[in-house]
Scaffold this active site. Structure first.
Site, PDB file in Angstrom:
ATOM      1  N   CYS A  67      13.903  11.611   7.067  1.00 45.30           N
ATOM      2  CA  CYS A  67      13.893  11.240   8.480  1.00 45.30           C
ATOM      3  C   CYS A  67      15.255  11.554   9.099  1.00 45.30           C
ATOM      4  CB  CYS A  67      13.561   9.764   8.634  1.00 45.30           C
ATOM      5  SG  CYS A  67      14.595   8.718   7.633  1.00 45.30           S
ATOM      6  N   LYS A 116       0.861  -1.186   0.000  1.00 49.60           N
ATOM      7  CA  LYS A 116       0.000   0.000   0.000  1.00 49.60           C
ATOM      8  C   LYS A 116       0.895   1.232   0.000  1.00 49.60           C
ATOM      9  CE  LYS A 116      -1.533   3.115   2.424  1.00 49.60           C
ATOM     10  NZ  LYS A 116      -1.643   4.176   1.415  1.00 49.60           N
ATOM     11  N   GLU A 172       9.792   1.802  11.138  1.00 45.62           N
ATOM     12  CA  GLU A 172      10.825   2.841  11.079  1.00 45.62           C
ATOM     13  C   GLU A 172      10.131   4.190  11.048  1.00 45.62           C
ATOM     14  OE1 GLU A 172      13.936   2.169  11.703  1.00 45.62           O
ATOM     15  OE2 GLU A 172      13.155   0.143  11.930  1.00 45.62           O
ATOM     16  N   GLU A 209       9.071  16.826  15.180  1.00 43.30           N
ATOM     17  CA  GLU A 209       9.517  16.646  13.792  1.00 43.30           C
ATOM     18  C   GLU A 209       8.656  17.525  12.880  1.00 43.30           C
ATOM     19  OE1 GLU A 209       8.740  12.987  11.589  1.00 43.30           O
ATOM     20  OE2 GLU A 209      10.842  12.948  10.973  1.00 43.30           O
TER      21      GLU A 209
HETATM   22  P1  NDP Z   1       2.847   8.754   7.327  1.00 41.31           P
HETATM   23  O1  NDP Z   1       2.993   8.079   8.645  1.00 41.31           O
HETATM   24  O2  NDP Z   1       1.846   9.819   7.213  1.00 41.31           O
HETATM   25  O3  NDP Z   1       2.509   7.700   6.185  1.00 41.31           O
HETATM   26  C1  NDP Z   1       3.328   6.572   5.944  1.00 41.31           C
HETATM   27  C2  NDP Z   1       2.487   5.496   5.301  1.00 41.31           C
HETATM   28  O4  NDP Z   1       1.495   5.072   6.224  1.00 41.31           O
HETATM   29  C3  NDP Z   1       1.731   5.959   4.058  1.00 41.31           C
HETATM   30  O5  NDP Z   1       1.696   4.892   3.136  1.00 41.31           O
HETATM   31  C4  NDP Z   1       0.357   6.248   4.602  1.00 41.31           C
HETATM   32  O6  NDP Z   1      -0.678   6.166   3.639  1.00 41.31           O
HETATM   33  C5  NDP Z   1       0.220   5.135   5.606  1.00 41.31           C
HETATM   34  N1  NDP Z   1      -0.806   5.390   6.628  1.00 41.31           N
HETATM   35  C6  NDP Z   1      -1.281   6.578   7.068  1.00 41.31           C
HETATM   36  N2  NDP Z   1      -2.222   6.359   8.008  1.00 41.31           N
HETATM   37  C7  NDP Z   1      -2.351   5.030   8.154  1.00 41.31           C
HETATM   38  C8  NDP Z   1      -3.137   4.192   8.972  1.00 41.31           C
HETATM   39  N3  NDP Z   1      -4.001   4.681   9.856  1.00 41.31           N
HETATM   40  N4  NDP Z   1      -2.979   2.867   8.843  1.00 41.31           N
HETATM   41  C9  NDP Z   1      -2.098   2.345   7.982  1.00 41.31           C
HETATM   42  N5  NDP Z   1      -1.324   3.085   7.171  1.00 41.31           N
HETATM   43  C10 NDP Z   1      -1.434   4.408   7.269  1.00 41.31           C
HETATM   44  O7  NDP Z   1       4.309   9.272   6.954  1.00 41.31           O
HETATM   45  P2  NDP Z   1       4.773  10.056   5.653  1.00 41.31           P
HETATM   46  O8  NDP Z   1       4.409   9.277   4.428  1.00 41.31           O
HETATM   47  O9  NDP Z   1       4.325  11.466   5.758  1.00 41.31           O
HETATM   48  O10 NDP Z   1       6.361   9.970   5.785  1.00 41.31           O
HETATM   49  C11 NDP Z   1       7.101  10.843   6.556  1.00 41.31           C
HETATM   50  C12 NDP Z   1       7.492  10.222   7.872  1.00 41.31           C
HETATM   51  O11 NDP Z   1       8.252   9.048   7.622  1.00 41.31           O
HETATM   52  C13 NDP Z   1       8.377  11.111   8.697  1.00 41.31           C
HETATM   53  O12 NDP Z   1       7.976  11.034  10.039  1.00 41.31           O
HETATM   54  C14 NDP Z   1       9.751  10.498   8.516  1.00 41.31           C
HETATM   55  O13 NDP Z   1      10.658  10.775   9.560  1.00 41.31           O
HETATM   56  C15 NDP Z   1       9.417   9.060   8.424  1.00 41.31           C
HETATM   57  N6  NDP Z   1      10.477   8.293   7.779  1.00 41.31           N
HETATM   58  C16 NDP Z   1      11.245   7.457   8.537  1.00 41.31           C
HETATM   59  C17 NDP Z   1      12.313   6.784   7.986  1.00 41.31           C
HETATM   60  C18 NDP Z   1      13.146   5.860   8.807  1.00 41.31           C
HETATM   61  O14 NDP Z   1      13.881   5.061   8.235  1.00 41.31           O
HETATM   62  N7  NDP Z   1      13.079   5.920  10.119  1.00 41.31           N
HETATM   63  C19 NDP Z   1      12.641   6.948   6.574  1.00 41.31           C
HETATM   64  C20 NDP Z   1      11.740   7.815   5.848  1.00 41.31           C
HETATM   65  C21 NDP Z   1      10.700   8.463   6.449  1.00 41.31           C
HETATM   66  P3  NDP Z   1      -1.400   7.487   3.090  1.00 41.31           P
HETATM   67  O15 NDP Z   1      -0.352   8.228   2.343  1.00 41.31           O
HETATM   68  O16 NDP Z   1      -2.483   6.950   2.253  1.00 41.31           O
HETATM   69  O17 NDP Z   1      -1.886   8.250   4.286  1.00 41.31           O
END
Ligand code: NDP
Length: 525
Positions: A331, A216, A297, A426
């Protein structure tokens, strides 16, 4: 498939090497990237299906992925999957698992190597989609694709290593072996900020180890995932091994995570969504036979620390690159600079000068350093933090935004309290909080004083302080005298502590173990 086995056997002879970045100072590379951007421009605005068990399913309800540089430009329309389609996708993955788990590791690795080859051949094209869909600069897009290729190459080799005979203590009278077997059906939920690398990394790790997945993608970057799913189809990956389910995480996420046939969840994203997944996954549902494994992560509030012994020019360059690469939407972004009092003013001045030189604008042009932030919500959230910052520090660079795309100036706040909101939360945008520390001890304390623990840098030429930081700087990825971003597969296994996640060390030798379970087999002689 014999061809895939041959493919893997040939590749196994060559050690892993990181894919070199494309040199855009070369005219032929500039031309190739410009041509790919033109080609992709001609392909914008089409409609894409779900892929469940190899079948392409068009839904009437769709959503648009748009170009954050020009939000009126639609990248593509994607199906809004329903909760019923989550069920169908999990069933398709469950039935594909029965055969895929029996496919020899070498053959599975062969598919992954073949995908790496195709992605390498289509590199400019893949970069171009990323430039349009998430507003990456050429260099950032290419680094993302290079990392994606690296994950495919690295994990395929890792699977070959895990499939070898594993060392055990031998005893008289018994034959013993240990084999790594897959877990089952996984939900793979990547973020949009490394829409190629992280999505491909998590998916390929899951399938090369013999699992099947429901992928997804993030709703702001479904096209990049679609392009990978297309590549997997082109290399002949069996139907149902990767099922592609687009739609809002908040609508279909719970059904996927809570499904009793889902065995594991590989997630990269924000702290709040990660914690929610952890909580939902912990509760068993009717018919569920296992404890779900979660690989989570999450976010960061990473720091670049500078002491008085440091090369101050290098430190300022590192601070600016860490804070503003891909608009601070990493991140690993160094969103805090912690500078000791003795050199604070000097470093501050250099940081401001360098920040003001950054170009913000059209990422289809190779010279542009910063593009837009990913969407309107991100722009609003970051702008709110900039307002908060005005009350918490001194605005010394940036602070503004302009449209019609979601462009935010690289923004620097000086004299920020270590516990200010902009120093603790963040922001995930181009906003840097600069904090003055009394001395090195104080700086190290401030660096560790957040709930996160992902990356951290120290600029210092003092060997004793470097040794101390190795012991005390509590982050998953610690860097000395270099920026806090830019981890390389195999070289810097990546993952963080505390609220930054489960420290999976993506791109390292421990990573694939998270997608397997080990079976010890003993036979009396
Ligand atoms: P989100 O948490 O908003 O979304 C991540 C994924 O989760 C998307 O596919 C999103 O789908 C999905 N999602 C959102 N809500 C739900 C839910 N209730 N149940 C299941 N899936 C859900 O993060 P971002 O995409 O905005 O990414 C940025 C974040 O990722 C930052 O906090 C960053 O630090 C972190 N990150 C961490 C890394 C690491 O290695 N530690 C690396 C890269 C990023 P949808 O888009 O449809 O909402």
């Amino acid at each position: 498939m014999a061809k895939m086995i041959e493919n893997a056997a040939a590749r196994a002879q060559t050690p892993f090497k990181n894919a070199p970045l494309i040199d855009f100072t070369k005219p032929e590379n500039r031309q190739a990237q410009a041509a790919a951007l033109e080609q992709v421009k001609g392909e914008l605005g089409r409609t894409y299906p779900l892929v469940i068990g190899g079948k392409k399913i068009m839904n009437e309800a769709t959503f648009a992925s748009v170009n954050p540089s020009q939000p009126e430009q639609v990248i593509g329309y994607f199906a809004r999957a329903t909760v019923e389609q989550v069920e169908e996708a999990v069933q398709a993955a469950t039935s594909a698992f029965e055969s895929w788990k029996r496919v020899p590791a070498r053959e599975r690795a062969g598919y992954v190597f073949a995908a790496a080859d195709l992605l390498s051949q289509q590199r400019f094209y893949y970069n171009a989609w990323m430039i349009y869909e998430v507003g990456k600069s050429w260099i950032e897009a290419d680094a993302d694709t290079a990392e994606a290729i690296d994950f495919l190459e690295f994990y395929a080799r890792e699977m070959l290593r895990l499939a070898e005979e594993q060392p055990l203590v031998r005893i008289e009278g018994e034959n013993n072996e240990l084999v790594y077997i897959p877990l089952g059906v996984g939900a793979v939920i990547p973020p949009w900020n490394f829409p190629g690398a992280i999505m491909i990394g998590m998916t390929s790790a899951a399938i090369v180890t013999g699992n099947t997945v429901v992928l997804k993608p993030a709703s702001t970057s479904p096209m990049i995932a679609w392009q990978f799913v297309r590549i997997l189809e082109e290399v002949g990956l069996p139907a149902g091994v990767v099922n592609f389910l687009t739609g809002s995480g908040s609508t279909i996420g719970d059904a996927l995570i809570e499904h009793p046939q889902v065995r594991f969840i590989a997630f990269t994203g924000s702290r709040d969504v990660g914690l929610r997944i952890n909580q939902l996954a912990a509760k068993p549902h009717k018919g569920q036979r296992w404890i779900k494994r979660t690989i989570l992560e999450m976010g960061g509030k990473d720091a670049v620390v500078v002491d008085e012994t440091a090369d101050l020019d290098a430190a300022a360059t590192g601070i600016v690159a860490s804070a503003f690469g891909f608009q601070g939407q990493k991140c690993s972004a160094g969103s805090r600079a912690i500078i000791v009092d003795a050199v604070y003013d000097q470093v501050m001045q250099k940081v401001v000068e360098k920040t003001k030189q950054l170009t913000v604008g059209d990422v289809t042009q190779p010279e542009t350093y910063m593009g837009p932030v990913v969407d309107e919500n991100a722009m609003k959230k970051i702008s709110e933090y900039i307002e908060v910052g005005k009350g918490e520090g001194q605005l010394v660079a940036g602070g503004g935004h302009h449209g019609p795309g979601y462009f935010i100036e690289p923004t620097v706040f000086a004299d920020v309290d270590p516990h200010a909101r902009i120093a603790q939360e963040e922001i995930f945008g181009p906003v840097l909080a600069v904090i003055k520390a009394k001395d090195f001890d104080d700086a190290l304390h401030i660096a560790n004083d957040t709930e996160y623990g992902l990356t951290g840098s120290l600029y210092s030429l003092d060997p004793q302080r470097i040794e101390r930081a190795k012991q005390e700087y509590h982050v998953g990825n610690l860097y000395f005298n270099r920026k806090s971003t830019g981890a390389l597969v195999g070289v810097h296994p990546f993952g963080g502590f505390n609220m930054s996640g489960t420290d999976s060390k993506a791109g390292g030798r421990d990573y694939l173990l998270l997608f397997t379970q080990a079976k010890a087999i003993s036979a009396k002689k």
